[in-house]
Design a protein around this motif. Structure first.
Motif, PDB file in Angstrom:
ATOM      1  N   CYS B  75       1.342  -1.146   0.300  1.00  0.00           N
ATOM      2  CA  CYS B  75       0.372   0.262  -0.264  1.00  0.00           C
ATOM      3  C   CYS B  75       0.631   1.046   0.301  1.00  0.00           C
ATOM      4  CB  CYS B  75      -1.048   0.314   1.206  1.00  0.00           C
ATOM      5  SG  CYS B  75      -1.825   1.693   1.170  1.00  0.00           S
ATOM      6  N   SER B  78       2.658   1.937  -3.502  1.00  0.00           N
ATOM      7  CA  SER B  78       1.407   2.066  -4.822  1.00  0.00           C
ATOM      8  C   SER B  78       0.609   3.370  -4.112  1.00  0.00           C
ATOM      9  CB  SER B  78       0.164   1.249  -4.263  1.00  0.00           C
ATOM     10  OG  SER B  78      -0.496   1.152  -5.180  1.00  0.00           O
ATOM     11  N   HIS B  79       1.044   3.639  -3.046  1.00  0.00           N
ATOM     12  CA  HIS B  79       0.755   5.363  -2.884  1.00  0.00           C
ATOM     13  C   HIS B  79       0.770   6.529  -2.594  1.00  0.00           C
ATOM     14  CE1 HIS B  79      -3.306   2.083  -2.464  1.00  0.00           C
ATOM     15  NE2 HIS B  79      -3.513   2.989  -3.329  1.00  0.00           N
ATOM     16  N   ASN B 190       5.892   5.636  -7.120  1.00  0.00           N
ATOM     17  CA  ASN B 190       4.854   5.320  -7.769  1.00  0.00           C
ATOM     18  C   ASN B 190       4.901   6.297  -8.763  1.00  0.00           C
ATOM     19  OD1 ASN B 190       3.320   4.438  -9.902  1.00  0.00           O
ATOM     20  ND2 ASN B 190       1.529   3.436  -7.859  1.00  0.00           N
ATOM     21  N   CYS B 207      -8.064   1.234  -3.372  1.00  0.00           N
ATOM     22  CA  CYS B 207      -7.356   1.159  -4.509  1.00  0.00           C
ATOM     23  C   CYS B 207      -8.053   1.654  -5.574  1.00  0.00           C
ATOM     24  CB  CYS B 207      -6.427  -0.233  -4.661  1.00  0.00           C
ATOM     25  SG  CYS B 207      -5.398   0.103  -3.501  1.00  0.00           S
ATOM     26  N   ARG B 210      -6.782   1.692  -9.308  1.00  0.00           N
ATOM     27  CA  ARG B 210      -5.911  -0.160  -9.447  1.00  0.00           C
ATOM     28  C   ARG B 210      -7.695  -0.391  -9.886  1.00  0.00           C
ATOM     29  NH1 ARG B 210      -1.319  -2.438  -7.799  1.00  0.00           N
ATOM     30  NH2 ARG B 210      -2.829  -4.350  -7.301  1.00  0.00           N
ATOM     31  N   ALA B 218      -3.710  -3.240  -3.840  1.00  0.00           N
ATOM     32  CA  ALA B 218      -2.800  -3.652  -3.670  1.00  0.00           C
ATOM     33  C   ALA B 218      -2.455  -3.994  -2.503  1.00  0.00           C
ATOM     34  CB  ALA B 218      -1.398  -2.325  -3.235  1.00  0.00           C
TER      35      ALA B 218
END
Lengths: 385, 265
Positions: B75, B78-79, B190, B207, B210, B218
């Motif tokens: 996480c 990803s963020h 990212n 997400c 995504r 994620a």
């Protein structure tokens, strides 16, 4: 009438310059906060509101307190207050200016403040708070200015002002009710989740506002040729006496409900404030000081002998102002956020920069109040002369 | 006679104004284009859809705080979470670990099984069906997306009043007390997800970015099947099947916010 604010002696101008200096210094700190972020304050992930919002809450109360001279005069025709209503209204204006400033300095992205108007969200109590606070500000400016100007011209104020005056009375109640609703409608915050939060706020407001007004009246009598009057001050003191008793009574009601029901979510916040929780006890001395001050205040204003002695009354008012400030500003915020939703204890204490910015906001309020009171007192002196 | 006729006309007139304007406006709007009068966001061809996304965390599969790290790290990466912030007061947390009596303060019995008492549990935004944070927001910067029930944030609209943080009973929201960009580890950046600026609130978004391209969140992907994700209102979804077969609990269910994150304990 504004020209009256520009005619003053050395002390007057000295005071204005001193206030401007504080405002300037505080503004410098505020620029630092803008650049760095709210990280320069003592706020945290767990205690996400602090000194700014605490003072905001307290000053909404002071603003609402002004209604305690307006209501008896206009609804009960209590003539004695005719002399001092303007002081109540102008105090309300200065307080609301401070409230709005405190909200602005608390914002993470103050330049986006107009998003509240671009995307009005009636589901948010903050939306209503902005509406009622601004409404109350305008009401008091219009009413105060018109009535004072009419008085100066030895005339009756415009006929359309009267309905606004009547409107301003429930409006004063509304500003503090809505401010309490900011807190008491939030699930999972046991300390605030009480239906008497708005009544508590109001009772504390009607103790603190008139107390401040008494001090201001005594100050004006001492330093100007305008005497707000002994009877007026004594009547205000009786209002303070009732209000501070009710405030403490309401608090004891909260304590009963929390502890007799024995529900941890409600007890833990009060425990944190008064005896400490899991070894954290930053607020304990403050809260007991607050209780002692309020009890001393009750003794001094309820007892007619001490109330009628204006020197003692000054002490009583100062004691009540500080007692209610700790209770409602400091304790209300810290108590609500500690322990946090995960039941962890993370304490809060304001930092130096935070205190400095707050001082600057108070200086802005003092400046507005000084100018407005200068005008009001000059008009009163003119009439007398 | 006269008066009732006039009253009727007046009422009819008022109603006509009320009823008449909306169709007129629609017709006006439609006259320019073809049949699509209302603007709408088109879903991607691969986008995952649901009425209300929900998550079931099978905590039996995790035994220590270390077991939770892969999800939290996934996480964070990803963020663009600024994990280098050391001051815990200013931490940004979307998904993190908490002990049972912190994650479920109202459910912690006096005598818990030893395993549960000392185990770590994943906590995150519950994407409530009745989110109190959305109610509190004065600018609609945080909102419940109607299409799939995710509670989202518009970082560009948020004024940083932090009312949502006071309103959230799960402590799921973080505020950027300072510019977070200096605190994102270099290798973790990212470029497909925006970084935030100081002065705004943020939190888990299930997400959404995504899901829009057909990927699961994620943390779900990193959980090796221990976190189940799906549509709460599709009786045949994986989530519903797991809920049918297992006893689950939710955080602070008594508050009526209807959290969408379920835990198998």
């Amino acid at each position: 009438m504004l020209e009256l604010a520009f005619k003053g002696g050395k002390t007057y101008w000295g005071w204005i310059v001193a206030l401007l200096a504080i405002i300037g210094a505080a503004f410098g700190v505020y620029l630092w906060q803008l650049k760095f972020g709210l990280g320069i304050t003592g706020l945290s992930r767990d205690v996400s509101w602090g000194f700014y919002i605490a003072n905001f809450t307290y000053l909404v109360g002071v603003a609402a307190g002004g209604v305690m001279v307006v209501l008896p005069y206009y609804l009960h025709d209590y003539k004695a207050y005719g002399k001092v209503t303007i002081l109540g209204e102008f105090l309300a204006i200065a307080s609301i200016v401070m409230c709005l400033s405190f909200v602005i300095v608390d914002l993470g992205q103050p330049t986006r403040i107009f998003n509240t108007l671009l995307y009005p969200s009636p589901n948010s109590i903050l939306f209503f708070d902005i509406v009622v606070l601004q409404g109350y500000l305008f009401l008091n400016i219009i009413i105060g200015w018109n009535v004072l100007e009419a008085e100066r011209n030895n005339d009756h104020y415009q006929f359309w002002v009267k309905p606004l005056i009547y409107l301003s009375i429930p409006w004063a109640i509304s500003i503090h009710t809505v401010t309490a609703f900011l807190y008491c409608g939030l699930p999972g915050r046991g300390f605030w989740m009480t239906a008497i939060l708005a009544p508590r706020f109001l009772s504390s407001a009607f103790a603190a506002g008139p107390s401040l007004l008494i001090l201001l009246c005594l100050f004006i009598r001492h330093f100007t040729k305008f005497d707000p009057g002994r009877e007026q001050i004594q009547s205000l003191a009786k209002t303070v006496a009732y209000a501070i008793c009710i405030n403490v009574f309401f608090f004891l009601c909260e304590v009963f409900v929390a502890f007799y029901s024995n529900i941890p979510e409600h007890m833990d916040h009060i425990k944190y404030l008064f005896v400490g929780l899991h070894g954290h006890s930053l607020m304990v001395p403050w809260m007991w000081t607050s209780m002692i001050l309020m009890v001393v205040g009750i003794i001094l204003v309820v007892n007619p002998v001490t109330r009628k002695n204006e020197n003692i009354l000054v002490i009583a008012c100062i004691v009540i102002i500080f007692g209610t400030w700790i209770d409602k500003a400091l304790g209300m915020i810290a108590g609500g956020f500690v322990p946090n939703p995960l039941h962890q204890v993370n304490e809060y204490w304001p930092t130096g920069p935070e205190a400095m910015i707050s001082l600057g906001v108070y200086a802005v309020g003092a400046l507005v109040l000084t100018v407005l009171y200068k005008i009001a007192v000059s008009v009163k002196e003119e009439i007398r002369g | 006679m006269e008066s009732s006729r006039r009253r009727f006309l007046k009422l009819a007139g008022i109603s006509a104004v009320g009823l008449g304007t909306a169709p007129a406006l629609n017709a006006f709007a439609a006259s320019g284009g073809h049949d699509a009068a209302q603007p709408y966001v088109k879903k991607g061809a691969r986008a995952l859809r649901a009425k209300q996304w929900a998550m079931v965390i099978d905590t039996r599969r995790f035994h220590s705080a270390k077991d939770l790290e892969p999800m939290i790290e996934a996480c964070n990466k990803s963020h663009n979470i600024p994990t280098k912030i050391t001051n815990t007061d200013h931490e940004i947390k979307w998904i993190w670990e908490a002990e049972f009596h912190h994650a479920f303060p109202t459910k912690a019995s006096k005598f818990l099984s030893e395993e549960i008492e000392h185990k770590s549990f994943l906590v995150l935004c519950n994407h409530c069906e009745n989110p109190s944070c959305v109610r509190a927001c004065p600018t609609k910067a945080t909102f419940k997306r109607e299409s799939d029930g995710i509670v989202l944030m518009d970082f560009h609209r948020c004024i940083g009043c932090r009312f949502c943080m006071a309103a959230c009973p799960f402590g799921a929201r973080s505020f950027n007390f300072r510019d977070p960009r200096d605190f994102i580890p270099e290798d973790d950046k990212n470029l497909e997800f925006p970084t935030r600026m100081k002065g705004v609130v943020e939190k888990c978004n299930f997400c959404a970015e995504r899901l829009a391209v057909g990927k699961e969140p994620a943390c779900v992907e990193a959980s090796d099947g221990a976190i189940i994700f799906g549509d709460l209102y599709d009786p045949h979804s994986h989530v519903r099947e797991v809920l049918k077969e297992n006893y689950t609990i939710r955080r602070k269910q008594q508050l009526g916010t209807e959290p969408s994150v379920y835990y198998i304990v």
